[in-house]
Scaffold this motif. Structure first.
Motif, PDB file in Angstrom:
ATOM      1  N   LEU A 162      -3.455  38.220  -0.344  1.00  0.00           N
ATOM      2  CA  LEU A 162      -2.759  36.934  -0.361  1.00  0.00           C
ATOM      3  C   LEU A 162      -2.008  36.731  -1.672  1.00  0.00           C
ATOM      4  CD1 LEU A 162      -5.576  34.628   1.092  1.00  0.00           C
ATOM      5  CD2 LEU A 162      -3.748  35.826   2.339  1.00  0.00           C
ATOM      6  N   ASN A 163      -0.941  35.931  -1.592  1.00  0.00           N
ATOM      7  CA  ASN A 163      -0.202  35.571  -2.801  1.00  0.00           C
ATOM      8  C   ASN A 163      -0.766  34.276  -3.382  1.00  0.00           C
ATOM      9  OD1 ASN A 163       0.876  33.428  -1.281  1.00  0.00           O
ATOM     10  ND2 ASN A 163       2.663  34.645  -0.663  1.00  0.00           N
ATOM     11  N   ALA A 164      -0.129  33.782  -4.430  1.00  0.00           N
ATOM     12  CA  ALA A 164      -0.640  32.595  -5.129  1.00  0.00           C
ATOM     13  C   ALA A 164      -0.607  31.351  -4.259  1.00  0.00           C
ATOM     14  CB  ALA A 164       0.175  32.366  -6.401  1.00  0.00           C
ATOM     15  N   ARG A 165       0.199  31.353  -3.203  1.00  0.00           N
ATOM     16  CA  ARG A 165       0.302  30.196  -2.310  1.00  0.00           C
ATOM     17  C   ARG A 165      -0.601  30.334  -1.084  1.00  0.00           C
ATOM     18  NH1 ARG A 165       5.136  31.841  -3.740  1.00  0.00           N
ATOM     19  NH2 ARG A 165       5.540  32.811  -1.700  1.00  0.00           N
ATOM     20  N   GLY A 166      -1.388  31.377  -1.038  1.00  0.00           N
ATOM     21  CA  GLY A 166      -2.295  31.567   0.080  1.00  0.00           C
ATOM     22  C   GLY A 166      -1.685  32.259   1.267  1.00  0.00           C
TER      23      GLY A 166
END
Length: 316
Positions: free
Chosen positions: A228-232
């Motif tokens: 996942l990235n920082a934004r989920g």
């Protein structure tokens, strides 16, 4: 007589070639630098044709084009010998010119249609020595949590399975079985393969799932994606490249690094360790063993080292 980039040729050939260059500029929208390269290449070609006494596009034969392709590699009165990449570009320009002449009705046959550009030199994959791979993986884990856990898991999985970056970021949680230590990778054309996961990669993925991914999920709506990235949301290919680049910089590695470098290293290190090339083929998801065999050429350097150190008659 007229001139195109210094080549003094007949008006008919000059006009027919300028029409092609105009087509490239207006209809194909080639960049100025690319167009200038085509103009230089075709100027040399027209000089070559003029040396043969040709005055019209219809005068040119397949043998003439083949002779010109050879002259690009050996050099002649119209220019020096070119490297294979430059010679290939020159042949591509000539092929495009003759195809245009045929389409425009200036000739009845494509004299360059069966003339292939010189084959580019074989580019051997660049494998990274194990100590540098280990430095890279350690540096990835040094990032701030939860990203350090994610980044270490991603790079361990890339190196530990030989996955393409698109395959790795496309993984869902259910694709990884840490008990059986396997991962299901979806390769080109949607073809799936089951690949073993080594203990280091399994440990890194387990740590990320246990202590890192939940923090990232909290930033978004969740979902099945493993990484996942920082934004989920699902990590993108571009972000995967960024993860690797940041780790390489942190590890102070000087060699060029890419996700494919880890894939190359995975294959090369397996072969160096005695793995059968067909096993490596299956692990990489190559449709043909011919694609995999390029890695066997890489290991010849290692074979030379062993030979030089071991054979009693190897020394000069």
């Amino acid at each position: 007589m007229s001139t195109v980039e210094g080549a003094r040729v007949s008006e008919t050939l000059t006009h027919a070639t300028r029409a092609y260059l105009d087509h490239l500029a207006v209809e194909r929208g080639l960049a100025p630098n690319t167009l200038a390269a085509y103009r230089r290449d075709l100027g040399r070609y027209l000089a070559f044709l003029d040396g043969l006494g040709h005055r019209n596009p219809a005068d040119v034969t397949a043998a003439d084009v083949a002779a010109y392709a050879g002259a690009l590699r050996t050099g002649d009165d119209h220019g020096p010998a070119l490297a294979e990449s430059s010679a290939a570009r020159g042949v591509v320009a000539v092929r495009g010119l003759h195809k245009f002449w045929l389409r425009e009705g200036r000739v009845e046959r494509d004299a360059a249609g069966e003339i292939a550009p010189p084959a580019p030199p074989l580019r051997l994959p660049k494998a990274v020595p194990l100590d540098r791979v280990e430095a890279l993986l350690a540096a990835a884990g040094a990032a701030d949590p939860p990203f350090g856990l994610r980044d270490r898991a991603l790079l361990e999985l890339l190196y530990g399975t030989g996955a393409r970056i698109s395959e790795a970021v496309g993984l869902d949680i259910d694709d990884v079985d840490l008990t059986a230590r396997t991962v299901v990778l979806s390769g080109k054309g949607g073809k799936q393969r089951v690949v073993p996961v080594g203990s280091y990669a399994a440990e890194a993925v387990g740590a990320y799932l246990g202590r890192g991914r939940s923090d990232l999920v909290g930033n978004g709506r969740g979902g099945p994606a493993l990484f996942l990235n920082a934004r989920g949301g699902r990590l993108s290919r571009q972000s995967g490249w960024t993860v690797l680049g940041s780790a390489a910089k942190r590890a102070q590695l000087t060699e060029p690094m890419s996700p494919h470098t880890l894939r190359h290293s995975f294959a090369t290190h397996l072969l160096d360790g005695g793995a059968d090339v067909r096993v490596v083929q299956e692990l990489l998801g190559h449709a043909s063993v011919t694609t995999t065999q390029v890695y066997t050429l890489v290991t010849i350097d290692r074979l030379r080292e062993v030979y030089a150190a071991s054979h009693p008659r190897a020394l000069d």
